[in-house]
Design a protein around this motif. Structure first.
Motif, PDB file in Angstrom:
ATOM      1  N   PHE A   1       0.157   9.293  -8.305  1.00  0.00           N
ATOM      2  CA  PHE A   1       1.092   9.690  -9.359  1.00  0.00           C
ATOM      3  C   PHE A   1       0.585  10.838 -10.223  1.00  0.00           C
ATOM      4  N   GLY A   2      -0.636  11.298  -9.962  1.00  0.00           N
ATOM      5  CA  GLY A   2      -1.140  12.473 -10.647  1.00  0.00           C
ATOM      6  C   GLY A   2      -1.807  12.216 -11.980  1.00  0.00           C
ATOM      7  N   ASP A   3      -1.906  10.955 -12.386  1.00  0.00           N
ATOM      8  CA  ASP A   3      -2.585  10.623 -13.645  1.00  0.00           C
ATOM      9  C   ASP A   3      -2.993   9.152 -13.592  1.00  0.00           C
ATOM     10  N   ASP A   4      -3.513   8.666 -14.713  1.00  0.00           N
ATOM     11  CA  ASP A   4      -4.039   7.299 -14.731  1.00  0.00           C
ATOM     12  C   ASP A   4      -3.055   6.299 -15.337  1.00  0.00           C
TER      13      ASP A   4
ATOM     14  N   GLY B   1       3.871   3.988 -12.778  1.00  0.00           N
ATOM     15  CA  GLY B   1       4.134   4.367 -11.396  1.00  0.00           C
ATOM     16  C   GLY B   1       4.327   3.094 -10.591  1.00  0.00           C
ATOM     17  N   ILE B   2       5.312   3.067  -9.714  1.00  0.00           N
ATOM     18  CA  ILE B   2       5.579   1.857  -8.943  1.00  0.00           C
ATOM     19  C   ILE B   2       5.553   2.166  -7.452  1.00  0.00           C
ATOM     20  N   ILE B   3       4.780   1.376  -6.730  1.00  0.00           N
ATOM     21  CA  ILE B   3       4.690   1.488  -5.277  1.00  0.00           C
ATOM     22  C   ILE B   3       5.508   0.355  -4.667  1.00  0.00           C
ATOM     23  N   GLY B   4       6.370   0.698  -3.735  1.00  0.00           N
ATOM     24  CA  GLY B   4       7.149  -0.319  -3.040  1.00  0.00           C
ATOM     25  C   GLY B   4       6.731  -0.402  -1.585  1.00  0.00           C
ATOM     26  N   CYS B   5       6.616  -1.629  -1.088  1.00  0.00           N
ATOM     27  CA  CYS B   5       6.263  -1.854   0.316  1.00  0.00           C
ATOM     28  C   CYS B   5       7.420  -2.563   1.010  1.00  0.00           C
ATOM     29  N   GLU B   6       7.844  -2.041   2.140  1.00  0.00           N
ATOM     30  CA  GLU B   6       8.950  -2.648   2.881  1.00  0.00           C
ATOM     31  C   GLU B   6       8.880  -2.181   4.340  1.00  0.00           C
ATOM     32  N   PRO B   7       8.651  -3.099   5.290  1.00  0.00           N
ATOM     33  CA  PRO B   7       8.581  -2.707   6.695  1.00  0.00           C
ATOM     34  C   PRO B   7       9.939  -2.509   7.349  1.00  0.00           C
TER      35      PRO B   7
ATOM     36  N   VAL C   1      14.651   9.445 -10.090  1.00  0.00           N
ATOM     37  CA  VAL C   1      13.361   8.971 -10.597  1.00  0.00           C
ATOM     38  C   VAL C   1      12.220   9.613  -9.802  1.00  0.00           C
ATOM     39  N   GLY C   2      11.127   9.911 -10.487  1.00  0.00           N
ATOM     40  CA  GLY C   2      10.003  10.557  -9.836  1.00  0.00           C
ATOM     41  C   GLY C   2       8.721   9.747  -9.863  1.00  0.00           C
ATOM     42  N   ASN C   3       8.740   8.578 -10.473  1.00  0.00           N
ATOM     43  CA  ASN C   3       7.530   7.763 -10.627  1.00  0.00           C
ATOM     44  C   ASN C   3       7.484   6.646  -9.591  1.00  0.00           C
TER      45      ASN C   3
END
Length: 238
Positions: free
Chosen positions: A64-67, A93-99, A116-118
C-alpha cells in the motif's frame, strides 16, 4: 492440551489440499476485461513459489506504499463487504483472498465502480498469503459467510480449524479484531469452540451486526430462506 499459534514465520509451510470451486459459469466480457486489465496491478507480489521461491516474508507496507494498518478478508465472495470496508475506512489497506475466479471478477467490477484505491486482491487460498506475511502484521480480519461445508465429514475443511486459525493468529497483532458472520448454527458452535484455542478472546456473539456492516448477497439469501445471522467478534490475545 489446546493448540497454540506458531510464534515465528515458517519458511517451509506444509503441502496442503484445496477444497472448493475455482471456476463457475462463463464470465461476461466485462468481467474478463477486469481480470485482464486490473488484477495484475492489485495482486500482492511474493506469494507464489515462482515469485518467492525462498518463501521470504513479504512487506505489507510495500503493498500500500506506507505503514497504514492492514486488514484481511478471507473469502470475499462477490466483494460487497470488502469494497464497503475500503470506502468506509480509507486510512487502512485491505487484502482480500478468494480462489473463486468469478468472485474475483465481481470484486474488480465493484472496485472500479467505487473508485477505492486501498485494496489488494489475492486470487487464491488465504493460507498461501498467511504463509508469507510477517508475524503480527494484520490489525483486523474478516470471515464473512464462509462456505459452511454442512456434512459432518467435511467439517475439517471449514476455515475455523487449527490449519487456518493458527496461521491467522500468528499474523495478527495483539489486540487485533477477528470478525465472523454466518447463518449456520453449527458453524457458530465450531467457531466458538475453536477460535479461542488458537489465541483469541471472545468479545461478543450477537444477532446485531457491527456499526460499519453492509448486508451482503449471502446474508440477504439467508434472511429470505429464514436463517438467522450470527455476528461473532474475537480479539487476538497478547
Amino acid at each position: 492440551m489446546s493448540d497454540t499459534p506458531k510464534s515465528a514465520f515458517d519458511p517451509n509451510p506444509p503441502r496442503r489440499n484445496f477444497y472448493g470451486r475455482r471456476h463457475g459459469k462463463t464470465l461476461r466480457q466485462s468481467q474478463k476485461g477486469y481480470l485482464a486489465e486490473d488484477l495484475g496491478d492489485l495482486r500482492p507480489r511474493g506469494i507464489s513459489l515462482a515469485e518467492n521461491p525462498a518463501r521470504r516474508p513479504i512487506d505489507p507496507a510495500a503493498i500500500f506504499g506506507d505503514d497504514r494498518p492492514v486488514w484481511l478478508e478471507v473469502g470475499f465472495g462477490g466483494g460487497e463487504h470488502m469494497v464497503h470496508m475500503a470506502a468506509t475506512h480509507p486510512g487502512i489497506g485491505i487484502i482480500g483472498c478468494e480462489p473463486f475466479i468469478n468472485g474475483v471478477a465481481m470484486l474488480l467490477g465493484k472496485i472500479r465502480a467505487a473508485g477505492v484505491g486501498n485494496v489488494s486482491v489475492h486470487p487464491g487460498d488465504a493460507r498461501d498469503l498467511m504463509d508469507v506475511l510477517p508475524d503480527a502484521s494484520l490489525s483486523r480480519a474478516f470471515l464473512m459467510y464462509p462456505d459452511p461445508w454442512p456434512k459432518a465429514r467435511h467439517h475439517r475443511r471449514r476455515f475455523v480449524t487449527p490449519e487456518h486459525l493458527l496461521p491467522l493468529a500468528r499474523v495478527m497483532r495483539a489486540g487485533a479484531e477477528f470478525r465472523v458472520a454466518t447463518d449456520i448454527p453449527d458453524y457458530v458452535r465450531q467457531t466458538l469452540d475453536e477460535v479461542p484455542k488458537a489465541g483469541f478472546d471472545l468479545i461478543g456473539e450477537t444477532g446485531t451486526p457491527w456499526d460499519d456492516w453492509i448486508s451482503t448477497r449471502y446474508e440477504q439469501k439467508a434472511l429470505r430462506e429464514g436463517r438467522v445471522p450470527h455476528y461473532v467478534t474475537f480479539r487476538r490475545q497478547g
